[in-house]
Design a protein around this motif. Sequence first.
Motif, short mmCIF file in Angstrom:
data_model
loop_
_atom_site.label_atom_id
_atom_site.label_comp_id
_atom_site.label_asym_id
_atom_site.label_seq_id
_atom_site.Cartn_x
_atom_site.Cartn_y
_atom_site.Cartn_z
N ASN A 79 7.29 9.21 1.61
CA ASN A 79 6.32 9.73 0.23
C ASN A 79 6.12 11.03 0.43
O ASN A 79 5.57 11.76 -0.52
CB ASN A 79 5.02 9.04 0.20
CG ASN A 79 5.33 7.51 -0.19
OD1 ASN A 79 6.20 7.19 -0.85
ND2 ASN A 79 4.05 6.82 -0.07
N GLY A 80 6.87 11.83 1.50
CA GLY A 80 6.80 13.23 1.57
C GLY A 80 5.44 13.87 2.11
O GLY A 80 5.26 15.05 1.89
N VAL A 81 4.70 13.27 2.73
CA VAL A 81 3.64 13.77 3.60
C VAL A 81 4.24 14.75 4.63
O VAL A 81 5.45 14.67 5.22
CB VAL A 81 2.86 12.59 4.21
CG1 VAL A 81 1.99 13.30 5.26
CG2 VAL A 81 2.17 11.72 3.32
N ASN A 82 3.71 15.96 4.73
CA ASN A 82 4.00 17.09 5.43
C ASN A 82 3.79 16.98 6.74
O ASN A 82 5.12 17.20 7.76
CB ASN A 82 3.57 18.24 4.82
CG ASN A 82 3.87 19.60 5.50
OD1 ASN A 82 5.23 19.92 5.72
ND2 ASN A 82 3.01 20.40 6.09
N LEU A 83 2.76 16.53 7.23
CA LEU A 83 2.37 16.76 8.54
C LEU A 83 1.88 15.21 9.30
O LEU A 83 1.08 14.71 8.50
CB LEU A 83 1.41 17.63 9.00
CG LEU A 83 0.97 18.17 10.37
CD1 LEU A 83 0.49 19.52 10.69
CD2 LEU A 83 0.00 17.43 11.05
N TYR A 120 0.91 -1.27 0.09
CA TYR A 120 -0.12 0.13 0.04
C TYR A 120 0.90 1.15 0.16
O TYR A 120 0.20 2.40 0.20
CB TYR A 120 -1.04 -0.10 1.30
CG TYR A 120 -1.81 -1.26 1.21
CD1 TYR A 120 -3.17 -1.48 0.52
CD2 TYR A 120 -1.08 -2.09 2.15
CE1 TYR A 120 -3.55 -2.67 0.75
CE2 TYR A 120 -2.10 -3.44 2.25
CZ TYR A 120 -3.23 -3.77 1.67
OH TYR A 120 -4.04 -4.81 1.63
N LYS A 121 2.12 1.09 -0.17
CA LYS A 121 3.02 2.41 0.07
C LYS A 121 2.64 3.37 -0.94
O LYS A 121 2.79 4.52 -0.69
CB LYS A 121 4.45 1.88 -0.28
CG LYS A 121 5.57 3.09 0.16
CD LYS A 121 6.87 2.42 0.03
CE LYS A 121 8.12 3.60 0.17
NZ LYS A 121 9.35 3.19 0.15
N PHE A 141 3.30 2.38 8.79
CA PHE A 141 2.65 3.62 7.94
C PHE A 141 3.16 4.81 7.79
O PHE A 141 3.24 5.69 7.19
CB PHE A 141 1.10 3.61 8.36
CG PHE A 141 0.19 2.73 7.46
CD1 PHE A 141 -0.32 3.48 6.34
CD2 PHE A 141 -0.33 1.67 8.12
CE1 PHE A 141 -1.15 2.71 5.52
CE2 PHE A 141 -1.17 0.95 6.98
CZ PHE A 141 -1.60 1.33 5.93
N ALA A 142 3.64 5.18 9.44
CA ALA A 142 4.42 6.58 9.55
C ALA A 142 5.49 6.66 8.46
O ALA A 142 6.04 7.51 7.91
CB ALA A 142 4.68 6.88 10.78
N LYS A 143 6.37 5.48 8.52
CA LYS A 143 7.49 5.50 7.55
C LYS A 143 7.31 5.63 5.88
O LYS A 143 7.94 6.26 5.46
CB LYS A 143 8.15 4.10 7.92
CG LYS A 143 9.09 4.03 8.91
CD LYS A 143 10.33 3.08 8.86
CE LYS A 143 9.76 1.48 8.70
NZ LYS A 143 10.74 0.63 8.56
N GLY A 145 -0.11 12.13 0.48
CA GLY A 145 -1.14 13.38 0.81
C GLY A 145 -0.39 14.39 1.60
O GLY A 145 0.80 14.61 1.53
N ASP A 146 -1.24 15.23 2.24
CA ASP A 146 -0.42 16.39 3.10
C ASP A 146 -0.62 16.10 4.49
O ASP A 146 0.24 16.48 5.10
CB ASP A 146 -1.51 17.56 2.65
CG ASP A 146 -1.39 18.04 1.20
OD1 ASP A 146 -0.36 18.37 0.63
OD2 ASP A 146 -2.50 17.95 0.71
N VAL A 147 -1.53 15.52 4.96
CA VAL A 147 -1.68 15.27 6.71
C VAL A 147 -2.27 13.94 6.72
O VAL A 147 -2.96 13.29 6.21
CB VAL A 147 -2.59 16.34 7.11
CG1 VAL A 147 -2.80 16.18 8.78
CG2 VAL A 147 -2.53 17.71 6.81
#
Length: 236
Positions: free
Chosen positions: A124-128, A80-81, A117-119, A86-88
């Motif tokens: 993938n460059g999620v900001n927050l 699912y990587k 999932f956090a990794k 997304g952004d947040v």
Amino acid sequence: MQQRCILWSYILLFFIYFYDVKKLNALVLGGTGATGQELVNLLLENSNFNKVSVFARRSINIKHEKLTTYKIDFSKLEDYKQLVIGDVFFSALGTTRKDAGSKQNQYLVDYTYQYEFAKMASGNGVNLYSLVSSVGANEKSYFFYPKIKGALENAIMNLDFNKIQIFQPPSLIRQPNLIRYGEQISIAILNRLNNIGILKSFKPLLVHDLAVKMITESLSKTSKDICIYKPKDIYI
């Protein structure tokens, strides 16, 4: 002529502002749980978000043009990587030892799955990244639950997000259809103690209020890279 120029200037500024406002893509892990449900409902209503992607074991009973649900096989997380973009990222996954069946299974849910999932989100460059942790979270605790919560917090803070927001709520008041009998008793006891000035920092909190605070803070312009919200910081 001058007045007309001023008017057109205001109109131009309005359109620049209107089109410059970026609509956000929210990712939610644990969207079928008590806090997760509130997050999803509020995000779908919030005009700052134009897409809400939910990762869960089962489908949620909501149909909305902004909503996409991904049914997850947690034994195959790498599959699912490419979807964790997304952004947040709101992480509200969690369980109890009773529901999990063992400490090992609880560790998988409360630490391993969330960290993996956090990794992916970080890579993938999620900001927050916004995490539901727990009051008393401490990696050095003698107790299992606050220990794994503290370990997860420390692991998350070493990932490469622009901003990390960690919420350490007290006992949560879940929706009537989800709250357990034991929770009702403990909440009633805590409320009585709070009324006489005891354990005020453990005052039970509505999951709705926690979700509102998480979304509000995700949209704030705070300059801190890492923010940890204690119960007193979460109460609305």
